[in-house]
Design a protein around this motif. Sequence first.
Motif, mmCIF file in Angstrom:
data_model
loop_
_atom_site.group_PDB
_atom_site.id
_atom_site.type_symbol
_atom_site.label_atom_id
_atom_site.label_comp_id
_atom_site.label_asym_id
_atom_site.label_seq_id
_atom_site.Cartn_x
_atom_site.Cartn_y
_atom_site.Cartn_z
ATOM 1 N N ASN A 233 0.814 -1.217 0.000
ATOM 2 C CA ASN A 233 0.000 0.000 0.000
ATOM 3 C C ASN A 233 0.848 1.268 0.000
ATOM 4 O O ASN A 233 0.436 2.289 -0.571
ATOM 5 N N MET A 234 2.021 1.232 0.613
ATOM 6 C CA MET A 234 2.865 2.423 0.662
ATOM 7 C C MET A 234 3.255 2.869 -0.743
ATOM 8 O O MET A 234 3.154 4.043 -1.098
ATOM 9 N N VAL A 239 2.102 6.292 -5.800
ATOM 10 C CA VAL A 239 2.029 6.374 -7.269
ATOM 11 C C VAL A 239 0.637 6.793 -7.734
ATOM 12 O O VAL A 239 0.494 7.689 -8.580
ATOM 13 N N PHE A 240 -0.412 6.198 -7.201
ATOM 14 C CA PHE A 240 -1.756 6.488 -7.695
ATOM 15 C C PHE A 240 -2.272 7.841 -7.216
ATOM 16 O O PHE A 240 -3.030 8.499 -7.930
ATOM 17 N N LEU A 253 4.665 -1.009 -12.264
ATOM 18 C CA LEU A 253 4.912 -1.680 -10.985
ATOM 19 C C LEU A 253 3.817 -1.328 -9.986
ATOM 20 O O LEU A 253 3.411 -2.171 -9.174
ATOM 21 N N GLY A 254 3.294 -0.109 -10.068
ATOM 22 C CA GLY A 254 2.180 0.266 -9.199
ATOM 23 C C GLY A 254 0.954 -0.593 -9.456
ATOM 24 O O GLY A 254 0.270 -1.010 -8.516
ATOM 25 N N TYR A 258 -0.570 -3.088 -6.767
ATOM 26 C CA TYR A 258 -1.954 -2.924 -6.331
ATOM 27 C C TYR A 258 -2.730 -4.225 -6.511
ATOM 28 O O TYR A 258 -3.546 -4.590 -5.652
ATOM 29 N N THR A 259 -2.496 -4.915 -7.615
ATOM 30 C CA THR A 259 -3.141 -6.211 -7.819
ATOM 31 C C THR A 259 -2.760 -7.174 -6.704
ATOM 32 O O THR A 259 -3.612 -7.883 -6.148
ATOM 33 N N LEU A 260 -1.480 -7.162 -6.357
ATOM 34 C CA LEU A 260 -0.997 -7.998 -5.263
ATOM 35 C C LEU A 260 -1.618 -7.566 -3.936
ATOM 36 O O LEU A 260 -2.055 -8.401 -3.135
ATOM 37 N N GLN A 261 -1.672 -6.248 -3.716
ATOM 38 C CA GLN A 261 -2.252 -5.728 -2.480
ATOM 39 C C GLN A 261 -3.718 -6.114 -2.338
ATOM 40 O O GLN A 261 -4.150 -6.594 -1.280
#
Length: 522
Positions: A233-234, A239-240, A253-254, A258-261
């Motif tokens: 999340n950091m 980035v978003f 990479l963001g 995010y998909t992973l998060q």
Amino acid sequence: MSYTSFVYLFLFLPAVWALWAVLPQRGRPAVLLGASLLFYWLTSGRYIVWILAAAAVTWGVGLLLGRLDDILSTAKPELSAAGRKAVKKQLAAAKSLAVGGGAAILLAVFLWLKYWPFAARSIAAVLDRLPGALSLTVPSYTLPLGLSFVTLMAVGYLVDVHRGSCRPARHYWQVLLFLCFWPHVVEGPFDRWDRLSGPLLDPPRLSYKNLTFGVQRIVWGLFKKMVIADRANMYVKAVFDDYTQYSGMAVALGAVLYTLQLYAEFSGCMDIVLGSAECFGVPLAENFRQPFFSRTVGEFWRRWHMTLGAWLREYLFQPLILSAPWKTLGRFCRTRFGAAAGRSLPVWAALGVTWAAIGWWHGAGWMYLLYGMYYYILQLLGEIAEPVWTARFPGITALRKRRWYQALQMLRTFVLVLGGMLIFRSNGTLAAIAMFKSLAVPYTGSLLIKLDARDMAVLAAGAVLMLAVDLLHERGVAIRNTLARAPLPLRWAVYIGGVLLILVFGAYGDNYDPAGFIYAQF
């Protein structure tokens, strides 16, 4: 009260379980109901009035539907066939009116609270462009906890009773417990009365297996949430939220993180709530089934948030397909465009409505509609291209059985999902378009944004472990059963090791900004 808070994990849950365990079985439903109401009140305060009212409407309409069924079953035997047919027709109309009225009340409150502010903003934006002094006040509401989940579960209950799939609950408190049961009230999963009423109202005996398996699943969910999701999340937030400062690999990479998060957080929350319920012998529905091993977008959504997909398929898509307007559309398409179009176009139209519902269920905004339409277009293109592709390349069926080809399909699906996740996380439709454009612009800065090399290493190791567990599940390995057969010292080493991993590598403290559960807002 968050599922990851100290109060929930070390005070609320143990105290409720201890009281539940010492009471006789007939007293245990009262413990579950009392704990659920306490959890709701501590988390949502005065909005507990909403769930009490929603349960009252659901219970009352359910009883009415059951009473109408009883009238039909006890119709006087001396009635002629025509008389029984007339009575049946009248009762069917009354049942349809009752279920329609009950669902309308529940959905009207849901739509008003969740979507009227968005609709008012859209109307106000149009009025501002028109000449004159027209204006519209845009309201702002705080949504009750579990608004979307509780509403759809209540509507599903009424439809099931109307269809005769289950008998209605006799008592108000039974429906209230079904709707506000604390493990599923925040983020789901969606569940059904005929599945949950048994273990909720007639709890099973105390089980060491249920307790240990439940705690194991809670620990695994905490690992995914605190080690992976909160750390990712950091980077994602940086980035978003400031997307104009990043491009190329930083944005890509963001999207990956995010998909992973989202997966680690949402599936981790499901692990915590399913584990919590399992401690009490209540088997909530599974919501994920290794989605990143999907080979198509359609398969991905059959493995991701499965209970939402199942609800929309059963209570929206299928009724649309069977409705009179859709049958009329099918006849029109057959007449004008041929038999194939008559079969396909109504299905595609219903699919479009369903994907729009999926998008807007996640939030009130045009971006969410774009999110749903993105997946709709991908699935539609896949269905259109499949027969053409198969006819043009007859050997494709055999090729799809090769593992390397299946791996390529999974990679392709993952890339397509990344596009959807970028839309989903972006701060509006224009921001999503800008971020897609920025992917083509090279990024020359450091990729260590808000995270240092150690954080990235922990994040990568956690993701590998999570996906390795998913791979074992995909291959049919029952990890908890395997662990239960292991020697006692090994089992405790795994338990203690899991807790230590969370304590040592969990993203908490002054250096981190852990996010609340994302799906709690839906």
